[in-house]
Design a protein around this motif. Structure first.
Motif, short mmCIF file in Angstrom:
data_model
loop_
_atom_site.label_atom_id
_atom_site.label_comp_id
_atom_site.label_asym_id
_atom_site.label_seq_id
_atom_site.Cartn_x
_atom_site.Cartn_y
_atom_site.Cartn_z
N ARG A 37 30.14 7.44 34.15
CA ARG A 37 28.92 7.74 33.38
C ARG A 37 27.81 6.72 33.64
O ARG A 37 26.65 6.98 33.34
N THR A 38 28.15 5.54 34.22
CA THR A 38 27.14 4.53 34.54
C THR A 38 26.54 4.71 35.93
O THR A 38 25.66 3.94 36.32
N ARG A 39 27.03 5.72 36.68
CA ARG A 39 26.67 5.81 38.10
C ARG A 39 25.67 6.92 38.43
O ARG A 39 25.54 7.31 39.58
N ALA A 40 24.91 7.38 37.47
CA ALA A 40 23.95 8.46 37.71
C ALA A 40 22.96 8.11 38.82
O ALA A 40 22.60 8.97 39.64
N ASP A 41 22.51 6.88 38.87
CA ASP A 41 21.49 6.49 39.84
C ASP A 41 21.97 6.47 41.29
O ASP A 41 21.15 6.61 42.21
N ASP A 42 23.25 6.27 41.49
CA ASP A 42 23.77 6.24 42.88
C ASP A 42 24.90 7.25 43.07
O ASP A 42 25.73 7.11 43.96
N TRP A 43 24.93 8.27 42.25
CA TRP A 43 26.01 9.26 42.21
C TRP A 43 26.35 9.84 43.57
O TRP A 43 27.52 10.04 43.89
N THR A 44 25.36 10.11 44.39
CA THR A 44 25.62 10.77 45.68
C THR A 44 25.49 9.83 46.88
O THR A 44 25.55 10.28 48.02
N ARG A 45 25.34 8.54 46.65
CA ARG A 45 25.24 7.57 47.75
C ARG A 45 26.60 6.98 48.08
O ARG A 45 27.30 6.46 47.18
N THR A 46 26.97 7.03 49.35
CA THR A 46 28.19 6.36 49.80
C THR A 46 28.05 4.88 49.45
O THR A 46 27.01 4.27 49.69
N GLN A 47 29.11 4.34 48.89
CA GLN A 47 29.06 2.98 48.36
C GLN A 47 29.40 1.94 49.43
O GLN A 47 30.19 2.21 50.34
N PRO A 48 28.82 0.74 49.29
CA PRO A 48 29.14 -0.34 50.24
C PRO A 48 30.65 -0.60 50.26
O PRO A 48 31.29 -0.71 49.22
N GLY A 49 31.19 -0.64 51.45
CA GLY A 49 32.62 -0.91 51.61
C GLY A 49 33.51 0.27 51.26
O GLY A 49 34.73 0.13 51.22
N ARG A 50 32.93 1.43 50.98
CA ARG A 50 33.69 2.63 50.61
C ARG A 50 33.34 3.76 51.57
O ARG A 50 32.30 3.72 52.23
#
Length: 175
Positions: A37-50
């Motif tokens: 629920r805290t990830r709305a701003d980067d919901w669709t961005r591949t994460q660093p190191g992931r």
């Protein structure tokens, strides 16, 4: 019999008794959903190191949760268990587990607007099936990394899976 890649004893920290395991599962479900629920701003961005975005991590975790709920339900039932192929899981060169094809997320992942309803439905399925959780010695299903697991160990595994994905997402959110 195929030898598992990992020792199922590694799941022990997820609880000793069925009550402990259910409580740990509930805790991990709460914490994972709260983090999502805290990830709305980067919901669709591949994460660093992931390899995946939070939307894809959520979709993958939901696929695993729903699949395990069906398996635990089968193990706790009186239905016949059919032999399954014992195909070991795949590891990356750096030792990370590769998600089996049927658990891989779509390119877009879970839509943000679907998160809460989908999570609630999936969680209800897990809660229902684990309400009568117990060890099922002699009734096991194959896990690609841990080998033969009974209903209690499958539930420990799903709690551990939630924990590991949450921790990875939390690390990826750090500046």
């Amino acid at each position: 019999m195929t030898k598992p890649l990992l020792d199922p004893a590694a799941l022990a920290p997820m609880g000793a008794t069925p009550e402990d395991v259910r409580a740990r599962l509930d805790r991990e479900l709460d914490l994972f959903h709260a983090h999502l629920r805290t990830r709305a701003d980067d919901w669709t961005r591949t994460q660093p190191g992931r390899d995946w975005s939070p939307a894809q991590e959520a979709e993958h975790v939901l696929k695993i949760n729903d699949s395990i709920a069906r398996g635990v339900g089968l193990l706790l039932s009186e239905r016949e268990l059919r032999p399954m192929p014992q195909t070991p899981g795949e590891l990356t060169p750096d030792g990370r587990r590769v998600a089996p094809p049927h658990t891989q997320p779509s390119a877009a992942g879970l839509a943000w607007d679907d998160l809460d309803a989908t999570w609630t439905h999936s969680r209800a399925g897990l809660s229902t099936v684990t309400g009568a959780l117990r060890a099922t010695p002699g009734r096991t299903l194959w896990h690609p990394f841990f080998g033969e697991l009974d209903a209690l160990d499958w539930t420990r595994m799903v709690a551990a899976h939630l924990y590991q994905h949450r921790k990875a997402l939390e690390r990826s959110a750090q500046p």
